[in-house]
Motif scaffolding. Structure first.
Motif, PDB file in Angstrom:
ATOM      1  N   THR A 274      37.774  25.046   4.642  1.00 32.57           N
ATOM      2  CA  THR A 274      37.106  26.348   4.696  1.00 32.57           C
ATOM      3  C   THR A 274      35.596  26.159   4.792  1.00 32.57           C
ATOM      4  OG1 THR A 274      37.019  26.465   2.274  1.00 32.57           O
ATOM      5  CG2 THR A 274      38.920  27.470   3.369  1.00 32.57           C
ATOM      6  N   LEU A 275      34.938  27.114   5.435  1.00 29.62           N
ATOM      7  CA  LEU A 275      33.482  27.070   5.613  1.00 29.62           C
ATOM      8  C   LEU A 275      32.828  28.207   4.843  1.00 29.62           C
ATOM      9  CD1 LEU A 275      33.224  26.429   9.474  1.00 29.62           C
ATOM     10  CD2 LEU A 275      33.563  24.773   7.627  1.00 29.62           C
ATOM     11  N   GLY A 276      31.623  27.945   4.326  1.00 33.81           N
ATOM     12  CA  GLY A 276      30.903  28.983   3.597  1.00 33.81           C
ATOM     13  C   GLY A 276      29.411  28.693   3.542  1.00 33.81           C
TER      14      GLY A 276
ATOM     15  N   ILE B 120      39.854  16.548   5.420  1.00 29.91           N
ATOM     16  CA  ILE B 120      39.324  15.464   4.575  1.00 29.91           C
ATOM     17  C   ILE B 120      38.385  16.060   3.537  1.00 29.91           C
ATOM     18  CG2 ILE B 120      38.126  13.246   4.546  1.00 29.91           C
ATOM     19  CD1 ILE B 120      40.778  13.283   6.090  1.00 29.91           C
ATOM     20  N   VAL B 121      37.535  16.984   3.995  1.00 29.63           N
ATOM     21  CA  VAL B 121      36.703  17.782   3.101  1.00 29.63           C
ATOM     22  C   VAL B 121      37.510  19.007   2.677  1.00 29.63           C
ATOM     23  CG1 VAL B 121      34.632  19.229   2.984  1.00 29.63           C
ATOM     24  CG2 VAL B 121      34.545  17.041   4.164  1.00 29.63           C
ATOM     25  N   LEU B 122      37.510  19.324   1.388  1.00 21.34           N
ATOM     26  CA  LEU B 122      38.220  20.521   0.937  1.00 21.34           C
ATOM     27  C   LEU B 122      37.556  21.768   1.493  1.00 21.34           C
ATOM     28  CD1 LEU B 122      40.399  21.799  -0.890  1.00 21.34           C
ATOM     29  CD2 LEU B 122      38.670  21.878  -2.702  1.00 21.34           C
ATOM     30  N   SER B 123      36.223  21.823   1.370  1.00 19.89           N
ATOM     31  CA  SER B 123      35.466  22.978   1.833  1.00 19.89           C
ATOM     32  C   SER B 123      34.074  22.500   2.231  1.00 19.89           C
ATOM     33  CB  SER B 123      35.383  24.038   0.728  1.00 19.89           C
ATOM     34  OG  SER B 123      34.824  25.241   1.221  1.00 19.89           O
ATOM     35  N   HIS B 124      33.419  23.235   3.124  1.00 23.80           N
ATOM     36  CA  HIS B 124      32.122  22.828   3.667  1.00 23.80           C
ATOM     37  C   HIS B 124      31.145  23.985   3.503  1.00 23.80           C
ATOM     38  CE1 HIS B 124      30.085  20.287   7.030  1.00 23.80           C
ATOM     39  NE2 HIS B 124      29.159  20.964   6.362  1.00 23.80           N
ATOM     40  N   ALA B 125      30.200  23.833   2.571  1.00 25.40           N
ATOM     41  CA  ALA B 125      29.212  24.874   2.287  1.00 25.40           C
ATOM     42  C   ALA B 125      27.862  24.479   2.874  1.00 25.40           C
ATOM     43  CB  ALA B 125      29.084  25.091   0.780  1.00 25.40           C
ATOM     44  N   VAL B 126      27.258  25.381   3.608  1.00 27.45           N
ATOM     45  CA  VAL B 126      25.983  25.135   4.271  1.00 27.45           C
ATOM     46  C   VAL B 126      24.842  25.732   3.447  1.00 27.45           C
ATOM     47  CG1 VAL B 126      24.609  25.574   6.339  1.00 27.45           C
ATOM     48  CG2 VAL B 126      27.065  25.144   6.542  1.00 27.45           C
ATOM     49  N   ASN B 127      23.827  24.920   3.171  1.00 28.32           N
ATOM     50  CA  ASN B 127      22.595  25.394   2.542  1.00 28.32           C
ATOM     51  C   ASN B 127      21.630  25.777   3.663  1.00 28.32           C
ATOM     52  OD1 ASN B 127      20.726  26.006   0.573  1.00 28.32           O
ATOM     53  ND2 ASN B 127      20.227  23.880   0.074  1.00 28.32           N
ATOM     54  N   PRO B 128      21.309  27.057   3.848  1.00 22.93           N
ATOM     55  CA  PRO B 128      20.587  27.495   5.041  1.00 22.93           C
ATOM     56  C   PRO B 128      19.066  27.377   4.930  1.00 22.93           C
ATOM     57  CG  PRO B 128      21.202  29.389   3.723  1.00 22.93           C
ATOM     58  CD  PRO B 128      21.759  28.191   3.014  1.00 22.93           C
TER      59      PRO B 128
END
Length: 356
Positions: free
Chosen positions: A4-6, A248-256
Motif C-alpha cells: 500500500t502507498l501513503g 517485499i515492503v509492507l507499505s510505502h509512505a512518502v515524506n513530501p
C-alpha cells in the motif's frame, strides 16, 4: 499491488495550509494511495508540546482532515513524537494514552504512529524503554477492540551512521531490545540504508525485514526537502531506483516536499514504479504533469527546473534566476507561486531539523 502507498507528512519547516493539504489528499486518492498520516515536526501539539491537550484550532483541523480522508477513501493517521517519555515513563505514558484515546473518540483515526526519530537517547536502555511503551499502546488498542494500525518509528530507523553522530551511538542491543516479544501486527518505519536513500532495493528491504522480524513500512525521504542541503532543491524528477519492492515492503509512505503542489510529479511516478512501467514512460508522464502545473512556462524553464532538482539553487546564475522569474510569472498557478516563494526564501532551511 500488495504494497500500500501513503503520505507521511513528517517534515520540518513551514506547515501546509488546510486547502493545500485537502488538494494533496484528493490527488493521492485519485492516484490510488490509501492513507495520509499527519505528523509534521513543527506542529508543537505533536512534538515539543505533545503533553498538552489539543487546542480548539488543532481540534478543528484534525476533525476536518479525518472527515476529508473518509470522504476520499483514505485512512487518516496521526504521528506523535513523545519527547522524554522514556525518561519519565510512569508519568507520561498515561498522557500519551489519553492523547491517543482523544483521537480515537473524536476523529476517524485509522493509523497511530509513535515516532522516536530524531530524538537523542535519554537512557542507556532506550530500546527496552521504547519496546515497553509500544507494547503498552498496543495493549490499550487491543482492549478497545480497535482495528487501528500501530506504526513505530525507532530512533535508529536506518543503518546510516549519521544518526549515531547526531543522536549518540546506538546501543549494542537496540534492535534486539525493540523487537523482543513485539506483536507482529505492529509496523516499523524504515528509510532504507540511508536517511536519504538514493536507491532502495529488494535486497536492502529483505535485510531490514530480517532485522525486525516483519515486513517494514518504508518511510521514503524523497522528495522531502527540509534539511540544510536538500532545502536548496525543488525535486521535480520522478522516483527511481525503487523497483521490485511490491510485496517485499509492507507499505510505502512518502515524506513530501514543503512545496505542496509540486509534489504531484514524484507522487504520480511512485505508482508507476510499482506498476513496473519503463523509465521512458515515466519520464513522459513527468513532463505531462509539469506542463499541467506550469502550462505557460514549462517549455522555457525545463532546463532550470532540472538544475534546481539536481544541483540546487546555488548552481543557478543570476541570468538563470532572472529568466526563471520572468517566465514563471506568466503562469498563475499554485505550482508557479511555490517556485516564486522558493526563490524568495519562503521555504528557507529550518534550524530545528534533526533536533529534538
Amino acid at each position: 499491488m500488495k504494497t500500500t502507498l501513503g503520505i507521511i507528512e513528517g517534515f520540518y519547516g513551514r506547515l501546509y495550509e488546510k486547502e493545500q493539504r485537502d488538494e494533496l489528499m484528493s490527488f493521492i486518492s485519485d492516484k490510488g494511495y490509501s492513507y495520509y498520516i499527519y505528523a509534521p515536526k513543527n506542529d508543537k501539539s505533536l512534538r515539543r508540546e505533545w503533553q498538552k491537550p489539543f487546542d480548539s484550532a488543532k481540534t478543528e483541523l484534525l476533525v476536518h482532515m479525518s472527515v476529508m480522508c473518509t470522504k476520499l477513501n483514505l485512512d487518516f493517521g496521526v504521528g506523535i513524537s513523545p519527547l522524554q517519555i522514556t525518561k519519565e515513563k510512569d508519568r507520561l505514558l498515561n498522557v500519551l494514552i489519553d492523547k491517543i484515546d482523544w483521537l480515537l473518540e473524536n476523529t476517524n483515526t485509522k493509523i497511530i504512529a509513535i515516532l522516536f526519530d530524531d530524538i537523542s537517547l535519554y537512557t542507556n536502555e532506550e530500546g527496552k524503554k521504547q519496546n515497553e511503551i509500544i507494547k503498552e499502546v498496543h495493549s490499550y488498542l487491543t482492549k478497545k477492540n480497535s482495528t487501528v494500525r500501530l506504526i513505530f518509528c525507532p530512533t535508529y530507523y536506518t543503518f546510516d551512521p549519521i544518526l549515531d553522530k547526531v543522536f549518540g551511538q546506538r546501543p549494542v542491543h537496540y534492535y534486539e531490545d525493540i523487537v523482543k516479544d513485539l506483536d507482529k501486527s505492529i509496523e516499523i518505519f524504515w528509510t532504507g540504508n540511508r536517511v536519504l536513500s538514493k536507491a532502495i532495493t529488494k535486497d536492502d528491504i529483505e535485510k531490514a525485514n530480517a532485522l525486525w522480524g516483519r515486513k517494514v513500512t518504508l518511510w521514503d525521504n524523497y522528495p522531502v526537502n527540509d534539511g540544510k542541503f536538500i532545502s536548496k532543491h525543488i525535486y521535480t524528477r520522478p522516483f527511481k531506483n525503487r523497483s521490485d519492492l511490491d510485496g517485499i515492503v509492507l507499505s510505502h509512505a512518502v515524506n513530501p516536499m514543503l512545496e505542496c503542489k509540486l509534489n504531484e510529479v514524484a507522487l504520480e511516478s511512485l505508482l508507476s514504479c510499482y506498476k513496473g512501467l519503463d523509465e521512458d514512460t515515466i519520464e513522459k508522464d513527468r513532463i505531462c504533469r509539469l506542463k499541467k502545473l506550469l502550462p505557460e512556462s514549462y517549455e522555457k524553464i525545463s532546463d532550470i527546473l532540472d538544475i534546481l532538482n539536481d544541483e540546487g539553487i546555488e548552481a543557478l546564475s543570476d541570468n538563470m534566476i532572472d529568466r526563471l522569474k520572468k517566465e514563471i510569472s506568466k503562469d498563475k498557478t499554485k505550482a508557479s507561486q511555490e517556485i516564486i516563494d522558493f526563490l524568495n526564501g519562503v521555504y528557507k532551511f529550518d534550524e530545528a531539523c534533526l533536533t529534538d
